[in-house]
Design a protein around this motif. Structure first.
Motif, short mmCIF file in Angstrom:
data_model
loop_
_atom_site.label_atom_id
_atom_site.label_comp_id
_atom_site.label_asym_id
_atom_site.label_seq_id
_atom_site.Cartn_x
_atom_site.Cartn_y
_atom_site.Cartn_z
N TRP A 44 0.83 -1.21 0.00
CA TRP A 44 0.00 0.00 0.00
C TRP A 44 0.86 1.26 0.00
N LEU A 45 1.97 1.28 0.75
CA LEU A 45 2.86 2.44 0.76
C LEU A 45 3.47 2.70 -0.61
N PHE A 46 3.84 1.62 -1.28
CA PHE A 46 4.36 1.77 -2.64
C PHE A 46 3.29 2.35 -3.57
N GLY A 47 2.05 1.86 -3.43
CA GLY A 47 0.96 2.36 -4.28
C GLY A 47 0.68 3.83 -4.02
N ILE A 48 0.69 4.23 -2.73
CA ILE A 48 0.45 5.64 -2.40
C ILE A 48 1.57 6.53 -2.96
N SER A 49 2.82 6.08 -2.79
CA SER A 49 3.96 6.86 -3.30
C SER A 49 3.90 7.00 -4.82
N ASP A 50 3.62 5.90 -5.50
CA ASP A 50 3.55 5.94 -6.96
C ASP A 50 2.44 6.86 -7.43
N ARG A 51 1.26 6.77 -6.77
CA ARG A 51 0.13 7.60 -7.16
C ARG A 51 0.42 9.09 -6.89
N SER A 52 1.11 9.40 -5.77
CA SER A 52 1.41 10.79 -5.41
C SER A 52 2.39 11.41 -6.41
N ILE A 53 3.41 10.61 -6.78
CA ILE A 53 4.39 11.12 -7.76
C ILE A 53 3.70 11.41 -9.09
N ALA A 54 2.81 10.53 -9.50
CA ALA A 54 2.11 10.72 -10.78
C ALA A 54 1.19 11.94 -10.72
N ILE A 64 -10.53 14.63 -9.82
CA ILE A 64 -10.45 13.16 -9.93
C ILE A 64 -9.19 12.65 -9.25
N GLU A 65 -8.05 13.35 -9.42
CA GLU A 65 -6.79 12.93 -8.80
C GLU A 65 -6.87 13.05 -7.27
N ILE A 66 -7.52 14.14 -6.81
CA ILE A 66 -7.71 14.29 -5.35
C ILE A 66 -8.54 13.13 -4.80
N PHE A 67 -9.60 12.77 -5.51
CA PHE A 67 -10.46 11.65 -5.09
C PHE A 67 -9.68 10.34 -5.05
N GLN A 68 -8.80 10.11 -6.06
CA GLN A 68 -8.01 8.90 -6.11
C GLN A 68 -7.04 8.82 -4.93
N LEU A 69 -6.38 9.97 -4.60
CA LEU A 69 -5.48 9.99 -3.46
C LEU A 69 -6.23 9.74 -2.15
N PHE A 70 -7.38 10.37 -2.01
CA PHE A 70 -8.19 10.19 -0.81
C PHE A 70 -8.61 8.73 -0.66
N THR A 71 -9.03 8.15 -1.77
CA THR A 71 -9.47 6.73 -1.74
C THR A 71 -8.30 5.82 -1.36
N THR A 72 -7.12 6.10 -1.92
CA THR A 72 -5.94 5.26 -1.62
C THR A 72 -5.57 5.34 -0.16
N PHE A 73 -5.56 6.56 0.42
CA PHE A 73 -5.26 6.74 1.84
C PHE A 73 -6.31 6.06 2.71
N PHE A 74 -7.58 6.15 2.29
CA PHE A 74 -8.66 5.54 3.06
C PHE A 74 -8.47 4.02 3.15
N PHE A 75 -8.15 3.39 2.01
CA PHE A 75 -7.95 1.94 2.02
C PHE A 75 -6.70 1.55 2.79
N PHE A 76 -5.67 2.41 2.77
CA PHE A 76 -4.45 2.09 3.52
C PHE A 76 -4.73 2.11 5.03
N VAL A 77 -5.45 3.13 5.49
CA VAL A 77 -5.80 3.20 6.91
C VAL A 77 -6.70 2.03 7.30
N SER A 78 -7.64 1.70 6.43
CA SER A 78 -8.51 0.53 6.69
C SER A 78 -7.70 -0.74 6.81
N TRP A 79 -6.70 -0.88 5.96
CA TRP A 79 -5.84 -2.08 6.01
C TRP A 79 -5.11 -2.17 7.36
N LEU A 80 -4.66 -1.01 7.88
CA LEU A 80 -3.99 -1.01 9.19
C LEU A 80 -4.93 -1.50 10.29
N TYR A 81 -6.22 -1.12 10.19
CA TYR A 81 -7.20 -1.54 11.20
C TYR A 81 -7.60 -3.02 11.04
#
Length: 313
Positions: A44-54, A64-81
């Motif tokens: 997930w960290l690799f995916g977030i970094s790759d998406r942020s750089i792009a 749309i890009e803001i929504f994609q970043l928000f969605t990626t962070f949301f799923f990453f936090v959910s994965w931690l829980y």
């Protein structure tokens, strides 16, 4: 009695072995879950970094890009829980306790193996109900096995107790003949236990001397309308040389089975279905355990169905 003792001692090899196996499976599954969760974090960290750089590469953020970043962070936090909980933690079952269960199970298996003397297995060309009727009718000890038991007599029925799946009958036997070979290892009058555990399992518990016993476990399973699989397992805590005791028990078991065959053949040739009708079952006290079998399992229609199938064939 022997099977009941196995169940009472922490359920010995069957239940303890099953318990330990369940523990091992649960620990293995916990390990897989933890490894998958740990592997997901860097992914997930690799995916977030790759998406942020792009997203920040062109210096402009679209909705749309803001929504994609928000969605990626949301799923990453959910994965931690979603961190998996361990089925067995230090409060429930520590390493020392788990090892204790393993050691105890191995000790029980060793003890059970030490008590086990012989096993015999046969496929007999008779309906299994013939075998059940023979095993549960005490009179057959005096008649069918008069030679091998040297005219052993049933002195009296001392106890009968129905159970949920069968029953227990205790009866005293007497050695009439002074030349009876059984006098070598038992008193002239002893109390024997016969236990119906299931529709297919019968146990015979025979006292020998100094509180030592021989336990014979019979299993009779129907293969079809005309045949059944017959297992004989004998256990004992006698302190005799095991090879010698095994030879004696093998010989005795083969002899009694040889005596059984003509009687089982005669039963198979007769219509014994009427015996599985409660109103027509034998009423004498030596057949109390068989009558209990009819009460529990005669109404299922299994004995009658097998007999009818034999007659039609």
């Amino acid at each position: 009695m022997f099977l009941n003792c196995l169940k009472k001692k922490d359920k010995l090899s069957i239940n303890q072995g099953s318990y330990v196996s369940n523990v091992e499976i649960a620990l293995f599954i916990d390990k897989i879950k933890s490894n998958i969760w740990l592997f997901g974090i860097p992914s997930w960290l690799f995916g977030i970094s790759d998406r942020s750089i792009a997203v920040f590469a062109d210096g402009y953020l679209s909705p749309i890009e803001i929504f994609q970043l928000f969605t990626t962070f949301f799923f990453f936090v959910s994965w931690l829980y979603l961190k998996p909980e361990e089925s067995f933690n230090s409060n429930d079952l520590g390493p020392s306790q788990y090892q204790e269960y393993l050691d105890r199970t191995q000790a029980n298996k060793l003890q059970l193996k030490k008590l086990h003397m012989i096993s015999q297995e046969y496929i007999l060309p008779f309906p299994y109900i013939c075998q059940i009727y023979h095993l549960l009718n005490l009179r057959h000890l005096e008649t069918v096995h008069s030679f091998s038991l040297n005219n052993l007599k049933i002195f009296q029925i001392s106890h009968f107790q129905p159970t949920n799946t069968g029953g227990i009958i205790k009866f005293q036997t007497i050695l009439d003949s002074p030349a009876n070979a059984l006098r070598i290892w038992r008193q002239p009058i002893v109390e024997v236990d016969l236990i119906l555990h299931t529709p297919y399992t019968v146990e015979l518990s025979i006292p020998v001397y100094n509180h030592k016993r021989i336990f014979v476990i019979f299993h009779a399973f129907p293969l079809n309308d005309l045949e059944h699989h017959f297992f004989i397992d004998i256990y004992s805590d006698l302190e005799w040389p095991k090879p010698l005791l095994q030879i004696i028990l093998h010989f005795a078991s083969c002899l009694t089975l040889f005596e059984d065959l003509p009687y089982l053949r005669a039963l198979a040739d007769k219509n014994i279905g009427r015996l599985f009708n409660l109103s027509k079952a034998p009423n004498h006290e030596t057949a109390l355990l068989f009558k209990r079998y009819v009460e529990l399992y005669g109404s299922t229609g299994e004995p009658t169905r097998l007999l009818e199938g034999k007659e039609e064939s």
